[in-house]
Scaffold this active site. Structure first.
Site, PDB file in Angstrom:
ATOM      1  CG  ASP A 131      10.108 -67.523  -6.608  1.00  0.00           C
ATOM      2  OD1 ASP A 131       8.913 -67.895  -6.663  1.00  0.00           O
ATOM      3  OD2 ASP A 131      10.916 -67.977  -5.771  1.00  0.00           O
ATOM      4  CE1 TYR A 155      -0.138 -67.401  -9.159  1.00  0.00           C
ATOM      5  CE2 TYR A 155       1.879 -68.641  -8.757  1.00  0.00           C
ATOM      6  CZ  TYR A 155       1.103 -67.510  -8.562  1.00  0.00           C
ATOM      7  OH  TYR A 155       1.579 -66.479  -7.788  1.00  0.00           O
ATOM      8  CE  LYS A 159       1.314 -62.965 -10.465  1.00  0.00           C
ATOM      9  NZ  LYS A 159       0.439 -61.880  -9.919  1.00  0.00           N
TER      10      LYS A 159
HETATM   11  N1  LIG Z   1       1.565 -66.254  -1.846  1.00  0.00           N
HETATM   12  C1  LIG Z   1       2.818 -66.196  -2.265  1.00  0.00           C
HETATM   13  O1  LIG Z   1       3.680 -66.891  -1.717  1.00  0.00           O
HETATM   14  C2  LIG Z   1       3.220 -65.243  -3.378  1.00  0.00           C
HETATM   15  C3  LIG Z   1       4.567 -65.092  -3.684  1.00  0.00           C
HETATM   16  C4  LIG Z   1       4.944 -64.180  -4.672  1.00  0.00           C
HETATM   17  C5  LIG Z   1       3.987 -63.447  -5.325  1.00  0.00           C
HETATM   18  N2  LIG Z   1       2.670 -63.617  -5.032  1.00  0.00           N
HETATM   19  C6  LIG Z   1       1.686 -62.782  -5.738  1.00  0.00           C
HETATM   20  O2  LIG Z   1       1.163 -61.865  -4.780  1.00  0.00           O
HETATM   21  C7  LIG Z   1      -0.203 -61.594  -5.081  1.00  0.00           C
HETATM   22  C8  LIG Z   1      -1.060 -61.863  -3.864  1.00  0.00           C
HETATM   23  O3  LIG Z   1      -0.897 -63.238  -3.496  1.00  0.00           O
HETATM   24  P1  LIG Z   1      -1.723 -63.839  -2.264  1.00  0.00           P
HETATM   25  O4  LIG Z   1      -1.041 -65.073  -1.850  1.00  0.00           O
HETATM   26  O5  LIG Z   1      -1.990 -62.769  -1.280  1.00  0.00           O
HETATM   27  O6  LIG Z   1      -3.102 -64.225  -2.995  1.00  0.00           O
HETATM   28  P2  LIG Z   1      -4.507 -64.562  -2.360  1.00  0.00           P
HETATM   29  O7  LIG Z   1      -5.073 -65.654  -3.207  1.00  0.00           O
HETATM   30  O8  LIG Z   1      -4.413 -64.752  -0.881  1.00  0.00           O
HETATM   31  O9  LIG Z   1      -5.364 -63.222  -2.565  1.00  0.00           O
HETATM   32  C9  LIG Z   1      -5.762 -62.777  -3.824  1.00  0.00           C
HETATM   33  C10 LIG Z   1      -6.785 -61.662  -3.629  1.00  0.00           C
HETATM   34  O10 LIG Z   1      -7.124 -61.165  -4.941  1.00  0.00           O
HETATM   35  C11 LIG Z   1      -8.543 -61.056  -5.020  1.00  0.00           C
HETATM   36  N3  LIG Z   1      -8.943 -61.257  -6.414  1.00  0.00           N
HETATM   37  C12 LIG Z   1      -8.830 -62.405  -7.138  1.00  0.00           C
HETATM   38  N4  LIG Z   1      -9.336 -62.212  -8.378  1.00  0.00           N
HETATM   39  C13 LIG Z   1      -9.744 -60.910  -8.427  1.00  0.00           C
HETATM   40  C14 LIG Z   1     -10.332 -60.113  -9.443  1.00  0.00           C
HETATM   41  N5  LIG Z   1     -10.605 -60.621 -10.650  1.00  0.00           N
HETATM   42  N6  LIG Z   1     -10.600 -58.808  -9.174  1.00  0.00           N
HETATM   43  C15 LIG Z   1     -10.323 -58.284  -7.939  1.00  0.00           C
HETATM   44  N7  LIG Z   1      -9.789 -59.000  -6.937  1.00  0.00           N
HETATM   45  C16 LIG Z   1      -9.502 -60.309  -7.185  1.00  0.00           C
HETATM   46  C17 LIG Z   1      -9.072 -62.154  -4.111  1.00  0.00           C
HETATM   47  O11 LIG Z   1     -10.407 -61.885  -3.720  1.00  0.00           O
HETATM   48  C18 LIG Z   1      -8.077 -62.123  -2.968  1.00  0.00           C
HETATM   49  O12 LIG Z   1      -8.471 -61.204  -1.982  1.00  0.00           O
HETATM   50  C19 LIG Z   1      -0.563 -62.437  -6.289  1.00  0.00           C
HETATM   51  O13 LIG Z   1      -0.473 -61.623  -7.436  1.00  0.00           O
HETATM   52  C20 LIG Z   1       0.489 -63.528  -6.310  1.00  0.00           C
HETATM   53  O14 LIG Z   1       0.733 -63.970  -7.626  1.00  0.00           O
HETATM   54  C21 LIG Z   1       2.272 -64.500  -4.070  1.00  0.00           C
END
Ligand SMILES: NC(=O)c1ccc[n+]([C@@H]2O[C@H](COP(=O)([O-])OP(=O)(O)OC[C@H]3O[C@@H](n4cnc5c(N)ncnc54)[C@H](O)[C@@H]3O)[C@@H](O)[C@H]2O)c1
Length: 358
Positions: A131, A155, A159
């Site tokens: 969001d 960031y 996105k």
């Molecule tokens: N954490 C939140 O509150 C939240 C909320 C909404 C959306 N998101 C989205 O959800 C997704 C996951 O978020 P998260 O908090 O689990 O992230 P995270 O940072 O915990 O995990 C990211 C994962 O992606 C892998 N990764 C990073 N770069 C990579 C690459 N180049 N190739 C392959 N793998 C790669 C990392 O090794 C890791 O395992 C993201 O796209 C984030 O933008 C997160």
């Protein structure tokens, strides 16, 4: 269904992998294992015959082509990303490389695979986003799927760019895409650099509990298992080309959230003084968005989804989990940057280089 999940060793990705396996899907996890990854998150399903792991980078086109050809998935759920706002202030480069260029590379690999399979109508490319692309709200209003984009951090800008690319690949090439934009997640396996684990772990260690600014920033918190459930709902029942906002209907000020966690610790791990005495206020994050709030009407009305776990209950489960899983988090606390204040506008390095390697 066979689902290729990128970023499956991260916080949310691992919850999606575990739930997808539990629901009987086959899962191919593609993860580069950056500092934020933890394969222990997947210990419960690692030996499942429906699970396969590929240690690959989404920026590597040849690797993505090979994984798609070898595994032949019915759908891709794309979660791999650099995800920490403070790190994006210190080093935006890797956010552009993974979140923008990496998404582009994956989209092109997916398009080639889909075209080679007669443009299968049942194929899905589901892009998981945030969001934060909508920017910052004042005291009123909520983000709907029609809210104009206004990202304010490296960031969220990266996105936002990736969301635009995914929608363009849907419009221009006909790739059957889905996009979801979700509010802040919390729960077990949350990497120990994010707000809620920092609060719990600093409290338990007897250290100061840092709150940015005056703690007035408002977030709409969603339990991670609810997010995983919403994502699988959208993947299997969402309308192609559509965007769904996902939220917890749990708006709370950071300072109130921190005080609630302290209260839970007082109850679950009592000590002589209240944990709230450890709270300190620190210089705010540059460009810190004031308020996020999701209007979840579309996903509720069209797909019948709503969150199952109320904030108080989810926080209780989370605090209990961190108390019970010290081995998990103490290992991760030794990783680069964890435990240090990041994102304070230090002068940038002369030549910033990406940390993730292909
Ligand atoms: N954490 C939140 O509150 C939240 C909320 C909404 C959306 N998101 C989205 O959800 C997704 C996951 O978020 P998260 O908090 O689990 O992230 P995270 O940072 O915990 O995990 C990211 C994962 O992606 C892998 N990764 C990073 N770069 C990579 C690459 N180049 N190739 C392959 N793998 C790669 C990392 O090794 C890791 O395992 C993201 O796209 C984030 O933008 C997160």
């Amino acid at each position: 269904m066979k689902i290729l999940i990128t970023g499956g060793a991260g916080f949310i990705g691992s919850a999606v992998v575990r739930q997808a396996i539990a629901a009987g899907h086959e899962v191919v996890n593609v993860d580069a294992l950056t500092y934020a990854a933890c394969l222990d998150n997947l210990a419960s399903i690692a030996d499942n015959r429906n699970y396969a792991f590929y240690h690959e980078n989404i920026r590597d086109r040849r690797a993505m082509d090979r994984v798609l050809a070898e595994t032949r998935p019915d759908a891709i759920m794309h979660l791999a990303a650099e995800s920490h706002v403070d790190r994006s202030i210190d080093g935006p480069g890797v956010f552009i490389e993974t979140n923008v260029t990496g998404t582009y590379t994956l989209l092109e690999a997916a398009r080639a695979y889909w075209q080679a399979n007669d443009k299968s109508a049942s194929f899905r490319f589901h892009h998981i986003s945030t969001d934060e692309v909508y920017g910052s709200l004042g005291a009123d209003g909520m983000f709907t799927e029609e809210t104009p984009y206004s990202p304010r951090s490296p960031y969220s800008a990266s996105k936002a760019a990736s969301d635009h690319l995914v929608r363009a690949w849907g419009e221009t090439f006909g790739l059957p895409i889905l996009v979801t934009n979700c509010s802040n997640n919390y729960g077990p396996y949350h990497f120990p650099e994010k707000l809620i684990p920092v609060v719990i772990l600093n409290a338990l260690a007897g250290k100061p509990i840092p709150v940015y600014g005056a703690g007035e920033n408002i977030r709409d918190w969603l339990y991670v298992e609810d997010h995983a459930d919403a994502l699988l709902t959208v993947l299997t029942r969402g309308t192609v080309g559509r965007t769904y906002n996902i939220g917890g209907e749990n708006e709370v000020r950071n300072i109130d959230l921190v005080r609630t966690i302290c209260g839970l610790l007082d109850e679950l791990r009592p000590k002589t003084t209240p944990y709230a005495d450890q709270i300190i206020f620190v210089t705010d994050r540059p460009g810190h968005d004031l308020r996020y709030a999701i209007d979840p009407t579309r996903i509720r009305n069209e797909l019948g989804w709503r969150p199952a776990v109320a904030l108080e209950e989810g926080l209780r489960r989370t605090v209990r989990w961190y108390i019970d899983n010290q081995t998990w988090w103490s290992t991760l606390q030794t990783r680069d940057g964890v435990g240090r204040r990041l994102g304070t506008l230090r002068p940038p390095a002369m030549s910033e280089t990406a940390t993730a390697k292909i």
